[in-house]
Design an enzyme around this catalytic site. Structure first.
Site, PDB file in Angstrom:
ATOM      1  N   LYS A  17      41.564  50.175  39.631  1.00 22.04           N
ATOM      2  CA  LYS A  17      41.315  48.681  40.409  1.00 22.04           C
ATOM      3  C   LYS A  17      41.211  47.184  39.408  1.00 22.04           C
ATOM      4  O   LYS A  17      41.089  47.327  38.728  1.00 22.04           O
ATOM      5  CB  LYS A  17      39.929  48.578  41.875  1.00 22.04           C
ATOM      6  N   MET A  38      39.913  44.004  38.821  1.00 21.20           N
ATOM      7  CA  MET A  38      38.322  43.488  39.347  1.00 21.20           C
ATOM      8  C   MET A  38      39.101  41.660  39.962  1.00 21.20           C
ATOM      9  O   MET A  38      39.722  41.138  38.512  1.00 21.20           O
ATOM     10  CB  MET A  38      37.634  43.290  38.683  1.00 21.20           C
ATOM     11  N   GLY A  39      38.516  41.024  40.649  1.00 20.59           N
ATOM     12  CA  GLY A  39      38.716  40.097  41.302  1.00 20.59           C
ATOM     13  C   GLY A  39      40.211  39.646  42.066  1.00 20.59           C
ATOM     14  O   GLY A  39      40.490  38.917  42.644  1.00 20.59           O
ATOM     15  N   PHE A  40      40.880  40.901  42.608  1.00 25.28           N
ATOM     16  CA  PHE A  40      41.791  40.862  43.388  1.00 25.28           C
ATOM     17  C   PHE A  40      41.639  42.052  44.738  1.00 25.28           C
ATOM     18  O   PHE A  40      40.710  42.874  44.209  1.00 25.28           O
ATOM     19  CB  PHE A  40      43.206  41.594  42.788  1.00 25.28           C
ATOM     20  N   HIS A  59      40.662  42.152  48.825  1.00 29.91           N
ATOM     21  CA  HIS A  59      39.059  42.024  50.263  1.00 29.91           C
ATOM     22  C   HIS A  59      39.421  43.032  50.488  1.00 29.91           C
ATOM     23  O   HIS A  59      40.482  43.250  51.861  1.00 29.91           O
ATOM     24  CB  HIS A  59      39.187  40.196  49.962  1.00 29.91           C
ATOM     25  N   ASP A 102      36.036  36.066  43.048  1.00 30.01           N
ATOM     26  CA  ASP A 102      35.206  36.495  41.986  1.00 30.01           C
ATOM     27  C   ASP A 102      36.138  35.828  40.497  1.00 30.01           C
ATOM     28  O   ASP A 102      36.344  35.531  39.722  1.00 30.01           O
ATOM     29  CB  ASP A 102      34.747  37.962  41.717  1.00 30.01           C
ATOM     30  N   ARG A 137      20.361  52.380  62.113  1.00 26.83           N
ATOM     31  CA  ARG A 137      21.338  53.363  61.407  1.00 26.83           C
ATOM     32  C   ARG A 137      21.488  54.612  62.542  1.00 26.83           C
ATOM     33  O   ARG A 137      21.433  54.847  63.749  1.00 26.83           O
ATOM     34  CB  ARG A 137      19.418  54.140  62.539  1.00 26.83           C
ATOM     35  N   HIS A 162      28.613  35.078  53.314  1.00 24.88           N
ATOM     36  CA  HIS A 162      29.978  35.644  53.788  1.00 24.88           C
ATOM     37  C   HIS A 162      30.091  36.305  54.296  1.00 24.88           C
ATOM     38  O   HIS A 162      30.213  37.738  54.254  1.00 24.88           O
ATOM     39  CB  HIS A 162      30.932  36.102  52.518  1.00 24.88           C
TER      40      HIS A 162
HETATM   41  C1  ACO Z   1      32.662  38.541  46.521  1.00 21.51           C
HETATM   42  C2  ACO Z   1      33.297  39.508  46.894  1.00 21.51           C
HETATM   43  O1  ACO Z   1      32.750  40.669  46.749  1.00 21.51           O
HETATM   44  S1  ACO Z   1      35.164  39.639  46.493  1.00 21.51           S
HETATM   45  C3  ACO Z   1      35.357  41.265  46.237  1.00 21.51           C
HETATM   46  C4  ACO Z   1      34.972  41.454  44.948  1.00 21.51           C
HETATM   47  N1  ACO Z   1      35.722  42.956  44.247  1.00 21.51           N
HETATM   48  C5  ACO Z   1      36.653  43.033  42.757  1.00 21.51           C
HETATM   49  O2  ACO Z   1      37.348  41.993  43.439  1.00 21.51           O
HETATM   50  C6  ACO Z   1      36.884  44.441  42.462  1.00 21.51           C
HETATM   51  C7  ACO Z   1      38.684  45.039  43.145  1.00 21.51           C
HETATM   52  N2  ACO Z   1      39.240  44.490  44.938  1.00 21.51           N
HETATM   53  C8  ACO Z   1      38.863  46.303  44.951  1.00 21.51           C
HETATM   54  O3  ACO Z   1      37.993  46.944  44.770  1.00 21.51           O
HETATM   55  C9  ACO Z   1      38.996  45.993  46.556  1.00 21.51           C
HETATM   56  O4  ACO Z   1      40.085  45.191  46.847  1.00 21.51           O
HETATM   57  C10 ACO Z   1      38.277  45.377  47.615  1.00 21.51           C
HETATM   58  C11 ACO Z   1      36.921  46.781  47.597  1.00 21.51           C
HETATM   59  C12 ACO Z   1      37.428  44.713  46.969  1.00 21.51           C
HETATM   60  C13 ACO Z   1      38.150  45.762  49.249  1.00 21.51           C
HETATM   61  O5  ACO Z   1      38.870  47.181  49.033  1.00 21.51           O
HETATM   62  P1  ACO Z   1      39.539  47.681  50.906  1.00 21.51           P
HETATM   63  O6  ACO Z   1      39.127  46.998  52.134  1.00 21.51           O
HETATM   64  O7  ACO Z   1      38.368  48.556  50.725  1.00 21.51           O
HETATM   65  O8  ACO Z   1      41.079  48.132  50.567  1.00 21.51           O
HETATM   66  P2  ACO Z   1      41.082  49.508  49.723  1.00 21.51           P
HETATM   67  O9  ACO Z   1      40.618  49.747  48.632  1.00 21.51           O
HETATM   68  O10 ACO Z   1      41.519  50.520  50.681  1.00 21.51           O
HETATM   69  O11 ACO Z   1      42.581  49.177  49.350  1.00 21.51           O
HETATM   70  C14 ACO Z   1      43.839  48.633  50.524  1.00 21.51           C
HETATM   71  C15 ACO Z   1      45.326  49.090  48.586  1.00 21.51           C
HETATM   72  O12 ACO Z   1      44.966  48.248  48.054  1.00 21.51           O
HETATM   73  C16 ACO Z   1      44.932  48.403  46.838  1.00 21.51           C
HETATM   74  N3  ACO Z   1      43.922  47.906  46.024  1.00 21.51           N
HETATM   75  C17 ACO Z   1      43.148  46.760  47.139  1.00 21.51           C
HETATM   76  N4  ACO Z   1      42.301  46.145  45.477  1.00 21.51           N
HETATM   77  C18 ACO Z   1      43.094  46.147  45.345  1.00 21.51           C
HETATM   78  C19 ACO Z   1      43.155  45.876  43.364  1.00 21.51           C
HETATM   79  N5  ACO Z   1      42.419  44.749  43.315  1.00 21.51           N
HETATM   80  N6  ACO Z   1      43.626  46.143  42.796  1.00 21.51           N
HETATM   81  C20 ACO Z   1      44.068  47.255  42.519  1.00 21.51           C
HETATM   82  N7  ACO Z   1      44.186  47.957  44.201  1.00 21.51           N
HETATM   83  C21 ACO Z   1      43.678  47.758  45.279  1.00 21.51           C
HETATM   84  C22 ACO Z   1      43.959  50.269  46.901  1.00 21.51           C
HETATM   85  O13 ACO Z   1      44.593  50.605  45.912  1.00 21.51           O
HETATM   86  C23 ACO Z   1      45.021  50.609  48.459  1.00 21.51           C
HETATM   87  O14 ACO Z   1      45.946  50.792  48.328  1.00 21.51           O
HETATM   88  P3  ACO Z   1      46.461  52.300  48.651  1.00 21.51           P
HETATM   89  O15 ACO Z   1      47.125  51.939  49.688  1.00 21.51           O
HETATM   90  O16 ACO Z   1      48.261  53.148  48.203  1.00 21.51           O
HETATM   91  O17 ACO Z   1      45.942  53.666  48.678  1.00 21.51           O
HETATM   92  O1  OAA Z   2      32.133  39.542  52.173  1.00 15.34           O
HETATM   93  C1  OAA Z   2      32.725  40.515  51.598  1.00 15.34           C
HETATM   94  O2  OAA Z   2      33.129  42.112  51.744  1.00 15.34           O
HETATM   95  C2  OAA Z   2      32.344  39.714  50.288  1.00 15.34           C
HETATM   96  C3  OAA Z   2      32.331  38.490  49.307  1.00 15.34           C
HETATM   97  O3  OAA Z   2      33.252  38.093  49.526  1.00 15.34           O
HETATM   98  C4  OAA Z   2      31.229  37.841  49.513  1.00 15.34           C
HETATM   99  O4  OAA Z   2      30.065  38.641  49.646  1.00 15.34           O
HETATM  100  O5  OAA Z   2      31.187  36.348  49.198  1.00 15.34           O
END
Ligand code: ACO
Ligand code: OAA
Length: 377
Positions: free
Chosen positions: A262, A264-266, A268, A319, A363, A187
């Site tokens: 937050k 989890m699973g929601f 991106h 996820d 860097r 990804h």
């Molecule tokens: C395969 C992977 O790795 S996919 C990612 C897996 N991770 C998760 O599922 C963890 C839950 N998700 C998250 O924490 C986030 O959506 C992330 C880290 C994946 C992406 O985050 P960012 O791009 O930094 O977005 P950010 O955190 O700034 O979110 C924007 C807004 O949406 C909200 N938001 C985003 N995701 C979530 C969530 N899962 N639950 C609740 N609120 C959320 C934030 O609180 C923020 O709200 P605000 O503007 O009122 O403060």
């Molecule tokens: O691209 C990302 O930030 C996270 C993701 O979905 C992955 O690594 O599969």
């Protein structure tokens, strides 16, 4: 001159080019070396996709046969690695075992510090071949079960399930597992891959870069979310009182959001209108729900997704469906992220090799906002 525009989390920053995959949030699409991931998931084995990611083209029949032979010959845990795993407490997280295993495999490798294209390709195939045995054995030992040796008459996914459960999995289960490996494989510049590229940019070795990538994947904002999704489902189920599943899910979500958690699973960083891989993984979940006769889990999945959509308009990432798929297959919840490791070894190592092709030390700068210059009295 110092750039004073701060790009927190490097959000929106284009760091480099890559030929390995294209994540397009506008079209909700994901291409591996130009091929839509959905087509690869429908028509290819994970072995073919691994070959594609590393070599840029799908293998011919002869190339695949040679590749598969090499992979099957390197599946078994070495006695040294088994001894190291046995020395780790079963209270540690399975991701700690994965991270340690990659490090041990690096230390054991005859060309540990050799970073030629050939050596790195060989190391990548060895890691790809060895990780399933690490993940499978670690789950078994935590259950008090003995090691199951790999079988070289089974493909990657069938053998992975065989080594984990000690019995041959049904074809539809193998198929769903194969799809999950393909969807998790690559990804672009996600946090763990970028970690691997940063480490590689110092001209460190491939196993060091993969070890760091495993560490980055462990976090719940990245790969650790597939495990966390299952904990959420368990919490909703165990706290359920009166009412139907939709009410339980909504009640749990309202309390979690009120606590500023937050979910989890929601969400991106790149996709804001849905993760390109979710429909394919959800189709596998539907098949597994039917296969294992667990309509209740399918209903809980839909209930939480709808409640999250209504309240926050935030969509699931890969996820979210992957967690319950692995649960239904019989994997223990802490094993879910190690399954992601086994898949992502392919993408990580492809990026490590690409980084080395045109390396530049990574860097960035930081804007200092500490105390003004001062002096000792
Ligand atoms: C395969 C992977 O790795 S996919 C990612 C897996 N991770 C998760 O599922 C963890 C839950 N998700 C998250 O924490 C986030 O959506 C992330 C880290 C994946 C992406 O985050 P960012 O791009 O930094 O977005 P950010 O955190 O700034 O979110 C924007 C807004 O949406 C909200 N938001 C985003 N995701 C979530 C969530 N899962 N639950 C609740 N609120 C959320 C934030 O609180 C923020 O709200 P605000 O503007 O009122 O403060
Ligand atoms: O691209 C990302 O930030 C996270 C993701 O979905 C992955 O690594 O599969």
């Amino acid at each position: 001159m110092t750039d004073t525009n701060i790009h927190k989390g490097l959000a929106g920053v284009m760091v480099d080019t890559t030929r390995i995959s294209k994540v397009n949030p506008d079209t909700n699409s994901l291409l591996y070396r130009g091929y839509p991931v959905q087509e690869l998931a429908a028509k290819c084995s994970f072995e073919e996709v691994a070959y594609l990611l590393w070599n840029g083209e799908l293998p011919t029949d002869e190339q695949l046969a040679e590749f598969v032979e090499g992979e099957r010959s390197q599946r078994a845990l070495t006695p040294e690695l088994k001894a190291v795993i046995d020395a780790l407490p079963v209270t540690c997280h399975p991701m700690d075992v994965c991270r340690t295993a990659v490090s041990v495999l690096g230390a054991q490798h005859p060309q540990a510090d050799e970073s030629s294209v050939l050596a790195n390709m060989q190391k990548s195939v060895s890691l790809f071949a060895a990780m399933p045995a690490v993940v499978a054995y670690d789950q078994r030992r935590r259950r008090g079960e003995d090691l199951v040796e790999p079988r070289d008459d089974l493909d990657y996914s069938s053998n992975f399930l065989w080594m984990t459960f000690g019995e041959e999995a049904a074809p539809e289960v193998v198929e769903a597992f194969n799809v999950s490996m393909i969807l998790y494989a690559e990804h672009s510049f996600n946090a763990s891959t970028f970690t691997g590229r940063v480490i590689t940019s110092t001209l460190s070795d491939l196993h060091s870069a993969v070890t760091g990538a495993v560490g980055a994947l462990k976090g719940p904002l990245h790969g650790g979310a597939n495990e966390a999704v299952m904990h959420t489902f368990e919490e909703i189920t165990t706290s359920a009182g009166e009412g139907d599943v939709a009410e339980h899910a909504a009640g749990w979500l309202d309390a979690a959001l009120a606590d500023k958690k937050k979910i989890m699973g929601f969400g991106h960083r790149v996709y804001k209108n849905g993760d390109s891989r979710v429909p394919t993984m959800k189709a596998s979940l539907d098949k597994m729900v039917k296969h294992y006769d667990r309509a209740d889990l399918g209903e809980l999945y839909t209930a939480l997704e709808s409640a999250m959509g209504e309240r926050k308009n935030i969509l699931p990432n890969l996820d979210y469906p992957a967690g319950p798929v692995y649960h239904l297959m019989g994997f223990d919840t802490p094993t879910f992220t190690p399954l992601f490791v086994a898949a992502r070894i392919t993408g990580w190592t492809a990026h490590i090799m690409e980084q080395l092709e045109a390396n530049s030390l990574i860097r960035p700068l930081s804007a200092y906002d500490g105390p003004e210059e001062r002096h000792l009295a």
